[in-house]
Motif scaffolding. Sequence first.
Motif, PDB file in Angstrom:
ATOM      1  N   VAL A 163       0.864  -1.182   0.000  1.00 29.94           N
ATOM      2  CA  VAL A 163       0.000   0.000   0.000  1.00 29.94           C
ATOM      3  C   VAL A 163       0.899   1.230   0.000  1.00 29.94           C
ATOM      4  N   PHE A 164       0.843   1.988  -1.100  1.00 26.92           N
ATOM      5  CA  PHE A 164       1.767   3.105  -1.278  1.00 26.92           C
ATOM      6  C   PHE A 164       1.092   4.476  -1.067  1.00 26.92           C
ATOM      7  N   THR A 165       0.016   4.468  -0.324  1.00 23.16           N
ATOM      8  CA  THR A 165      -0.638   5.740  -0.010  1.00 23.16           C
ATOM      9  C   THR A 165       0.321   6.650   0.759  1.00 23.16           C
ATOM     10  N   ASN A 166       0.470   7.893   0.273  1.00 22.08           N
ATOM     11  CA  ASN A 166       1.356   8.907   0.891  1.00 22.08           C
ATOM     12  C   ASN A 166       2.828   8.521   0.861  1.00 22.08           C
ATOM     13  N   ALA A 167       3.206   7.580  -0.012  1.00 29.26           N
ATOM     14  CA  ALA A 167       4.620   7.225  -0.166  1.00 29.26           C
ATOM     15  C   ALA A 167       5.270   8.245  -1.107  1.00 29.26           C
ATOM     16  N   ALA A 168       5.340   9.473  -0.663  1.00 24.22           N
ATOM     17  CA  ALA A 168       5.868  10.555  -1.489  1.00 24.22           C
ATOM     18  C   ALA A 168       6.617  11.543  -0.608  1.00 24.22           C
ATOM     19  N   SER A 169       7.549  12.259  -1.231  1.00 23.21           N
ATOM     20  CA  SER A 169       8.311  13.276  -0.503  1.00 23.21           C
ATOM     21  C   SER A 169       8.694  14.394  -1.462  1.00 23.21           C
ATOM     22  N   THR A 170       8.709  15.629  -0.940  1.00 23.01           N
ATOM     23  CA  THR A 170       9.056  16.800  -1.747  1.00 23.01           C
ATOM     24  C   THR A 170      10.211  17.541  -1.098  1.00 23.01           C
ATOM     25  N   LEU A 171      11.208  17.895  -1.914  1.00 27.72           N
ATOM     26  CA  LEU A 171      12.357  18.651  -1.422  1.00 27.72           C
ATOM     27  C   LEU A 171      12.072  20.152  -1.539  1.00 27.72           C
ATOM     28  N   THR A 203       9.883  16.408  -6.423  1.00 29.25           N
ATOM     29  CA  THR A 203       8.964  15.485  -5.756  1.00 29.25           C
ATOM     30  C   THR A 203       9.168  14.071  -6.271  1.00 29.25           C
ATOM     31  N   ALA A 204       9.096  13.111  -5.361  1.00 30.92           N
ATOM     32  CA  ALA A 204       9.174  11.693  -5.732  1.00 30.92           C
ATOM     33  C   ALA A 204       7.976  10.973  -5.139  1.00 30.92           C
ATOM     34  N   THR A 205       7.107  10.436  -6.027  1.00 28.55           N
ATOM     35  CA  THR A 205       5.951   9.655  -5.591  1.00 28.55           C
ATOM     36  C   THR A 205       6.236   8.194  -5.929  1.00 28.55           C
ATOM     37  N   VAL A 206       6.431   7.375  -4.910  1.00 26.28           N
ATOM     38  CA  VAL A 206       6.831   5.981  -5.094  1.00 26.28           C
ATOM     39  C   VAL A 206       5.578   5.120  -5.274  1.00 26.28           C
TER      40      VAL A 206
END
Length: 554
Positions: A163-171, A203-206
Motif C-alpha cells: 500500500v503506497f498511499t502517501n509514499a511521497a516526498s518533496t524537497l 517530488t518523488a511519488t513511489v
Amino acid sequence: MTTLVDLNDSRQLQLYIKSNQPRVQIFDPNASTYTPNWPTNKPVLTPELYIAGTSTDIIAQAKSIKWFVDGVELTASNTDYTLAASGVKTLTVNTNVLASANSKLFTVEVVYTDTRTGADIVAKNDIEFVKVSSGQKGTAAITGVLSNETHTVPTLFDGSGGVFTNAASTLTIYEGSTDVTGSWTIVQTRTNVTVTEATSSRTATVTALSADTGSVTFTATRSGYSTITKTFNLTKSKQGTAGSNGTSPTAYWLVVDASALERNVALAYTPASIAVSAKSQVGTGTPGNYSARFIIEEQDAGGTWSTKYTSAANEISKTHTPTSNSIKAVRVKMYLAGGTTTLLDEQLIPVVDDGAEPVRAIVWTPEGNVVRNGSGSLKIKCDVYQGSTVKTAAYAWFVQEPSQSTDVGGGIGWKKLDATYNLGVTGYTTTEITVPASAIPSVESFKCVATFSGATYSDVATVSDVTDPISSAIVGGTTFKNGEGSVSVTCKLFQNGEEIDSAGSEYTYTWSLYNENNVKIANWNTTGSKVGKTITVAAGDVTGRAHLGCDVSK
C-alpha cells in the motif's frame, strides 16, 4: 545702620550646538556604506550663545571660539574637518570620521566679555556622534527539507500487495526563510523503487518497491553553493501468515501542517504552532484517522534534543507550540496505539530564518533642538532603520508627563498625542512632528514608538526654549536709621529684557531672612518666611546686618 543685601542671581550664559544631521550614523558592513554618508551630507556644527533671559543669539560677539575633537583642539582645517576662519566659527565634518572609531566627541569653548562688568566668561558644551553597525549579515543559511524523510509500506507476508498511499516526498530548499528551490538543479538517484515523476523533479511519488528497502536520493546543485543531499527512505512492513491468504496490510503515516517553522526578526514563528495528525489505511480501503501515541521533541541551539510532549493516551492529533524562540528544529514521532514502543513514522520540522538585519528607531531634530523666546516651532523626526535602510513604519508620538500613571503605548510617564490631546503638535501619526514653542515649557521630551514588521521600536528627543530662564531683581529700601521704621521690597522678574508678572499673580514669591552669618532666621514672621511679590521688613527683624532672599516658583 543695617544693610539688606540683594541675593539676585548673577548673569548666566547658555551655549548650544546646532547640528544639521542626526547624531547617529549607521554603518552597513555588508555594503561598506554609511547612512547618512557624511562626504555627501556633511554635518555642520554651529554654536549658539544666549544670555539667560534673552532671545538674541550673541555668538557673533564672542571673544573667541575654539573646537576640540575628542579633547584635542582643532586649530586649522584639514581633510576631515573645515573650521570657519572668522565670524561664527562653524565646524564642518567632511569625511566619515567614524570609520576608525565608534564615537566622536565635539566640544566648543566660547569666551564672551560681559559688557556690564568687562569680565571674560567661559562657556563650554559638547555633542557626541555615535556609529551603530548593522552587523555582518553574511550568507543566508541554506536549508534542504524533505516533506517526508521515511515511509513504511505495509505488504502481505511475501512482500506483495504493498500500500503506497502517501509514499511521497518533496524537497524544499530555503535561503534564510525564502523558498528558492526553483534556483537549484535537482537530480534523483533511485534504489529499488519506481517513481512517477522525472528524475529532475523536486517530488518523488513511489508506486513500487522491488526489495524490502528502497530510497530516493535528491542531489541539488547551484553555482557558488555547496551541494545539498537529502534521502527519502522506504521500508516494507510484511503482514499476514505464510501459506494462507493472510490479512490486508495496514499503512500508517504522519500528517504535519508545516514543512518548516519560519522565525522572523522579532523571534516569532510562522506558523506559531504546528498541528500533527495520525492516519492509517487498511489494504486498498479508504484512509482515515488513527489513534496513535506521539512524542514531540525540540532541538536547542546547542544541538541537543529534549522531549517536550508524550501522549498519555491514544489520540488522533496534537498541536504543539515551540517552548523557546531559539530552537533549531521540532521532531515528531508517531507510535502504534497503546504505547511508545513501535515507531510507525517520524517527521522533522526545521526552523529557518535569514538573520535579518537589526531594526532600530532614531529620533532627531533636523532643524535643531532650540526655540527662542516662546516663538516659532521645531521639527522632530523618527527614522526607522533596518540595517542601513530607512523603512516605513506606523508611528505614535508621546510627550513626557509624570502624572501619566498608566501605559498607553509609550510607557508609564508618557502621554500619547492624538486628536484629543496634542498641545498644538501636528503630524503625530507620521514620521515627523512639528512642535510649537507653546508646547515647550523650558525643556520638554518627546518619544516616538514605531511599529515595524510586528515589533515596536522607540527613541526620545529633548528640546528646549532658551529664553525661558528668568532673571530676578530685588528692589526697594535697604537701610534703617536708628533701628526704627521699615522698608518695602519687591521682587521683579525679567524675560527677554522685559518685566513679566508685574501684578504678582502668575508666580509664588517666598521670602527668607538670613542673619549676618548666612543662617536662616527660623522664627522670622513666626513661620520663617513671608509670601508675596512685595513685602515689608521691619527694623526690629534685623540685628546689625542681614540678607534677604526670594524664591520664585510657579
